[in-house]
Design a protein around this motif. Structure first.
Motif, PDB file in Angstrom:
ATOM      1  N   ARG A  38       0.868  -1.180   0.000  1.00  0.00           N
ATOM      2  CA  ARG A  38       0.000   0.000   0.000  1.00  0.00           C
ATOM      3  C   ARG A  38       0.905   1.231   0.000  1.00  0.00           C
ATOM      4  N   PHE A  39       1.665   1.372  -1.078  1.00  0.00           N
ATOM      5  CA  PHE A  39       2.755   2.341  -1.145  1.00  0.00           C
ATOM      6  C   PHE A  39       2.283   3.790  -1.099  1.00  0.00           C
ATOM      7  N   GLU A  40       1.175   4.082  -1.722  1.00  0.00           N
ATOM      8  CA  GLU A  40       0.693   5.469  -1.711  1.00  0.00           C
ATOM      9  C   GLU A  40       0.269   5.892  -0.307  1.00  0.00           C
ATOM     10  N   GLU A  41      -0.356   4.978   0.439  1.00  0.00           N
ATOM     11  CA  GLU A  41      -0.702   5.274   1.831  1.00  0.00           C
ATOM     12  C   GLU A  41       0.568   5.447   2.666  1.00  0.00           C
ATOM     13  N   TRP A  42       1.582   4.625   2.381  1.00  0.00           N
ATOM     14  CA  TRP A  42       2.863   4.735   3.085  1.00  0.00           C
ATOM     15  C   TRP A  42       3.492   6.092   2.816  1.00  0.00           C
ATOM     16  N   LEU A  43       3.489   6.521   1.579  1.00  0.00           N
ATOM     17  CA  LEU A  43       4.094   7.802   1.216  1.00  0.00           C
ATOM     18  C   LEU A  43       3.408   8.958   1.945  1.00  0.00           C
ATOM     19  N   ALA A  44       2.123   8.848   2.167  1.00  0.00           N
ATOM     20  CA  ALA A  44       1.371   9.909   2.853  1.00  0.00           C
ATOM     21  C   ALA A  44       1.816  10.084   4.306  1.00  0.00           C
ATOM     22  N   LEU A  45       2.581   9.146   4.848  1.00  0.00           N
ATOM     23  CA  LEU A  45       3.069   9.257   6.223  1.00  0.00           C
ATOM     24  C   LEU A  45       4.257  10.211   6.350  1.00  0.00           C
ATOM     25  N   PHE A  46       4.775  10.702   5.223  1.00  0.00           N
ATOM     26  CA  PHE A  46       5.946  11.574   5.232  1.00  0.00           C
ATOM     27  C   PHE A  46       5.539  13.037   5.130  1.00  0.00           C
ATOM     28  N   CYS A  47       6.265  13.900   5.823  1.00  0.00           N
ATOM     29  CA  CYS A  47       6.084  15.349   5.697  1.00  0.00           C
ATOM     30  C   CYS A  47       6.483  15.771   4.284  1.00  0.00           C
TER      31      CYS A  47
END
Length: 178
Positions: A38-47
């Protein structure tokens, strides 16, 4: 703060137990997102201004200040370059990921502190990776330091430093996210 100094020590102000638990849960959830692709959700965890670096480990004689290269990096990504990697993994052009890797991210020994309004979480990371029907697997072991900022009841990753234990990475390609 330099990479070497950031990894060497956590500041002394420990987090309250409930906040430390929330940080651990955040790190475990992040690992699950990667394992479930779920890479796009993972990316959303970054500032938006996030930095994610993996300095090269250099094998040296004793009495040297650091085993980490002051300039060399396995990778040094911003959120934008992580976004490019995620886009590629989600496309038909990730040939190194055909068939997709199966990964398991093990996050252990989480230690937390706070300094200057930033939460620091240092942990051990082990990533297991297997592809297709190949009985062999790749293992990546690392020391990881995250700088997190609170965003409501959740967190965002502002800076991540990943110090991989191997001086030479194994595997055909490092196409998975660590």
């Amino acid at each position: 703060m330099t990479t070497n100094r950031a990894i060497e020590a956590l500041d002394q102000e420990r987090l309250p137990v409930e906040l430390a638990w929330r940080v651990e849960q955040f790190l475990f959830r992040e690992a699950q997102l990667l394992d479930e692709r779920r890479f796009e959700e993972w990316l959303a965890l970054f500032c938006e201004d996030a930095s994610y670096e993996a300095p090269l480990r250099v094998t040296r004689e004793r009495q040297v200040d650091s085993e980490l290269s002051p300039t060399g990096r396995i990778f040094w990504d911003s959120k934008q370059t992580l976004g490019v990697r995620v886009q590629r993994l989600c496309s038909d052009f990730a040939w190194a990921e055909q068939p997709p890797s199966r990964t398991r991210h093990f996050v252990t020994n989480v230690r937390t502190s706070r300094a200057d309004g930033v939460i620091r979480a240092r942990c051990n990371l082990l990533v297991y990776r297997n592809r297709g029907e190949d009985p062999r697997a790749d293992l990546y072991s690392a020391d990881r330091l995250d700088e997190l900022v609170e965003e409501g009841e959740d967190f965002r990753i502002r800076r991540r430093i990943l110090v991989v234990d191997q001086a030479n990475l194994t595997g055909n390609s490092l196409s998975v996210l660590l």
